[in-house]
Design a protein around this motif. Structure first.
Motif, mmCIF file in Angstrom:
data_model
loop_
_atom_site.group_PDB
_atom_site.id
_atom_site.type_symbol
_atom_site.label_atom_id
_atom_site.label_comp_id
_atom_site.label_asym_id
_atom_site.label_seq_id
_atom_site.Cartn_x
_atom_site.Cartn_y
_atom_site.Cartn_z
ATOM 1 N N ARG A 62 30.787 24.941 54.994
ATOM 2 C CA ARG A 62 29.535 24.999 55.750
ATOM 3 C C ARG A 62 29.337 23.677 56.471
ATOM 4 O O ARG A 62 29.569 22.618 55.891
ATOM 5 C CB ARG A 62 28.353 25.292 54.822
ATOM 6 N N PRO A 63 28.851 23.703 57.714
ATOM 7 C CA PRO A 63 28.744 22.470 58.494
ATOM 8 C C PRO A 63 27.450 21.699 58.223
ATOM 9 O O PRO A 63 26.397 22.292 57.978
ATOM 10 C CB PRO A 63 28.764 22.989 59.944
ATOM 11 N N ASN A 64 27.547 20.382 58.260
ATOM 12 C CA ASN A 64 26.367 19.499 58.225
ATOM 13 C C ASN A 64 25.399 19.867 57.105
ATOM 14 O O ASN A 64 24.206 20.088 57.327
ATOM 15 C CB ASN A 64 25.634 19.532 59.568
ATOM 16 N N MET A 70 21.885 23.844 56.290
ATOM 17 C CA MET A 70 23.156 23.532 56.951
ATOM 18 C C MET A 70 22.994 23.697 58.456
ATOM 19 O O MET A 70 22.148 24.475 58.932
ATOM 20 C CB MET A 70 24.270 24.446 56.432
ATOM 21 N N GLY A 71 23.831 22.944 59.173
ATOM 22 C CA GLY A 71 23.778 23.019 60.635
ATOM 23 C C GLY A 71 23.060 21.831 61.233
ATOM 24 O O GLY A 71 22.685 20.874 60.544
ATOM 25 N N ASP A 72 22.840 21.918 62.527
ATOM 26 C CA ASP A 72 22.162 20.858 63.279
ATOM 27 C C ASP A 72 20.649 21.044 63.155
ATOM 28 O O ASP A 72 20.110 22.059 63.600
ATOM 29 C CB ASP A 72 22.589 20.939 64.746
ATOM 30 N N PRO A 73 19.942 20.075 62.557
ATOM 31 C CA PRO A 73 18.482 20.226 62.430
ATOM 32 C C PRO A 73 17.754 20.304 63.773
ATOM 33 O O PRO A 73 16.598 20.720 63.827
ATOM 34 C CB PRO A 73 18.062 18.979 61.634
ATOM 35 N N ASN A 74 18.440 19.923 64.853
ATOM 36 C CA ASN A 74 17.846 20.024 66.186
ATOM 37 C C ASN A 74 18.283 21.296 66.918
ATOM 38 O O ASN A 74 18.048 21.425 68.128
ATOM 39 C CB ASN A 74 18.240 18.795 67.022
ATOM 40 N N ALA A 75 18.900 22.212 66.208
ATOM 41 C CA ALA A 75 19.317 23.473 66.824
ATOM 42 C C ALA A 75 18.105 24.220 67.359
ATOM 43 O O ALA A 75 16.990 24.081 66.832
ATOM 44 C CB ALA A 75 20.043 24.336 65.794
ATOM 45 N N PRO A 76 18.267 25.005 68.425
ATOM 46 C CA PRO A 76 17.112 25.683 69.034
ATOM 47 C C PRO A 76 16.491 26.765 68.144
ATOM 48 O O PRO A 76 15.341 27.137 68.348
ATOM 49 C CB PRO A 76 17.699 26.302 70.307
ATOM 50 N N PHE A 113 20.139 26.603 59.386
ATOM 51 C CA PHE A 113 19.933 27.631 58.355
ATOM 52 C C PHE A 113 19.499 26.987 57.042
ATOM 53 O O PHE A 113 20.111 26.025 56.579
ATOM 54 C CB PHE A 113 21.230 28.402 58.139
ATOM 55 N N THR A 114 18.448 27.534 56.454
ATOM 56 C CA THR A 114 17.937 27.028 55.176
ATOM 57 C C THR A 114 17.803 28.170 54.175
ATOM 58 O O THR A 114 17.251 29.229 54.501
ATOM 59 C CB THR A 114 16.558 26.360 55.364
ATOM 60 N N TYR A 115 18.318 27.942 52.979
ATOM 61 C CA TYR A 115 18.150 28.893 51.874
ATOM 62 C C TYR A 115 16.962 28.449 51.031
ATOM 63 O O TYR A 115 16.851 27.279 50.644
ATOM 64 C CB TYR A 115 19.402 28.928 51.004
#
Length: 262
Positions: A62-64, A70-76, A113-115
Motif C-alpha cells: 500500500r502506498p504512503n 494510505m495514499g496522498d493526503p492531498n488527493a482530490p 483512503f482511510t480505514y
C-alpha cells in the motif's frame, strides 16, 4: 414384644434416618463442590484453552501508509471505510475490491483512503438478534489494529485479522490471547502491544469511529463515505456493502469529472 426389642428397633430406625440424612448432606456438598469447580473451570478455561492455529499472510503493498490511512493526503478524493473485522462482507471488499482501488486510484494520487472501525457493531448486532449480553470481539479487534498502528503496522494487522476471522462471529477468533498471537505473527513487540491493548489506550478512538459512522447514517458494513470539493463546496457520496470495483469506479469517475469541470 419385649421392652429391649422395642428399644432396639427404635434405635435402628433412628440410625437409618441418621445415615439417610448424612448421605443427603454429602450429596448436597458434592453438588456444591461440583458447581464451584464448574464455575472456576468456566472462568479459567478461556485463558488456558489451546489457541487455534494462526494464519500468516503476506501483507498487501500500500502506498504512503500513515497509520490507518494510505495514499496522498492531498488527493482530490477521500474515502473513509467504516468496517468490522468480524464482517464477512468487509473481508470480501478487502480481498476483491481494495487491491484494484489501490492500483487505479490510491497509487495514482486520486484517492486518499482511510480505514475506520465501527465500534462493536457486529457483536452488538448479534446480541440484539439473540437477546444476549454483547461480547466485544468487534471492538477488541479494532483496538488491536490501532495498537499495531502505534508500531507502524496497522495494515499488516488489518490483513492478519481478516485472515484469522474464523467465519463464526463472537466465537473466539478475536479473544485476547488470540489477538496477542496474531500480533506476534506480524512481528510486533508483543509486550508493547499488550500494554497498549490492556490499557484501553485507543478506546476513545473506537468509540469515535462508531459515533462518526452513525452520523454518516451507516446501515451496515462495510460502508464508504466519499468526499471531495467542487468550487469550495464539500460534496459526498456513499457506497454500502461489498460492491464490485466497477461500482466504485462509476462513483469516483463521476466525482473526478465534477472536480475537473470546475
Amino acid at each position: 414384644m419385649s421392652l429391649d426389642k422395642a428399644t432396639s428397633k427404635r434405635q435402628g430406625r433412628r440410625e437409618q434416618v441418621r445415615k439417610q440424612e448424612q448421605r443427603g448432606r454429602l450429596g448436597t456438598i458434592g453438588l456444591i463442590i461440583a458447581g464451584a469447580l464448574f464455575i472456576v473451570f468456566a472462568l479459567i478455561y478461556p485463558s488456558i484453552k489451546p489457541i487455534v492455529d494462526i494464519v500468516t499472510v503476506p501483507s498487501a503493498a500500500r502506498p504512503n501508509v500513515d497509520r490507518n490511512s494510505m495514499g496522498d493526503p492531498n488527493a482530490p478524493i477521500q474515502i473513509v471505510e467504516f468496517s468490522d473485522f468480524q464482517c464477512p462482507y468487509c473481508e470480501e471488499f478487502y480481498t476483491k475490491t481494495e487491491p484494484l482501488l489501490v492500483q487505479y486510484y490510491v497509487s495514482t494520487g486520486k484517492v486518499y483512503f482511510t480505514y475506520r472501525s465501527t465500534g462493536n457493531w457486529v457483536s452488538d448486532n448479534i446480541a440484539r438478534a439473540t437477546n444476549t449480553t454483547p461480547k466485544t470481539e468487534s471492538q477488541d479487534a479494532a483496538l488491536a489494529a490501532y495498537c499495531a498502528a502505534d508500531q507502524g503496522k496497522f495494515w499488516e494487522m488489518h490483513d492478519a485479522l481478516f485472515a484469522n476471522n474464523k467465519d463464526v462471529e463472537d466465537q473466539g477468533s478475536f479473544a485476547s490471547r488470540r489477538l496477542s498471537a496474531i500480533a506476534k505473527s506480524i512481528a510486533l513487540d508483543v509486550n508493547v502491544f499488550q500494554d497498549c491493548y490492556d490499557s484501553g489506550k485507543h478506546d476513545q478512538q473506537v468509540k469515535q469511529d462508531l459515533d462518526d459512522a452513525l452520523t454518516a447514517k451507516i446501515d451496515g458494513t462495510p460502508y464508504f463515505v466519499i468526499t471531495y470539493s467542487v468550487n469550495g463546496e464539500t460534496k459526498s457520496r456513499t457506497i454500502y456493502g461489498a460492491q464490485p470495483f466497477s461500482t466504485f469506479q462509476v462513483e469516483l469517475e463521476a466525482a473526478l469529472n465534477e472536480i475537473n469541470a470546475r
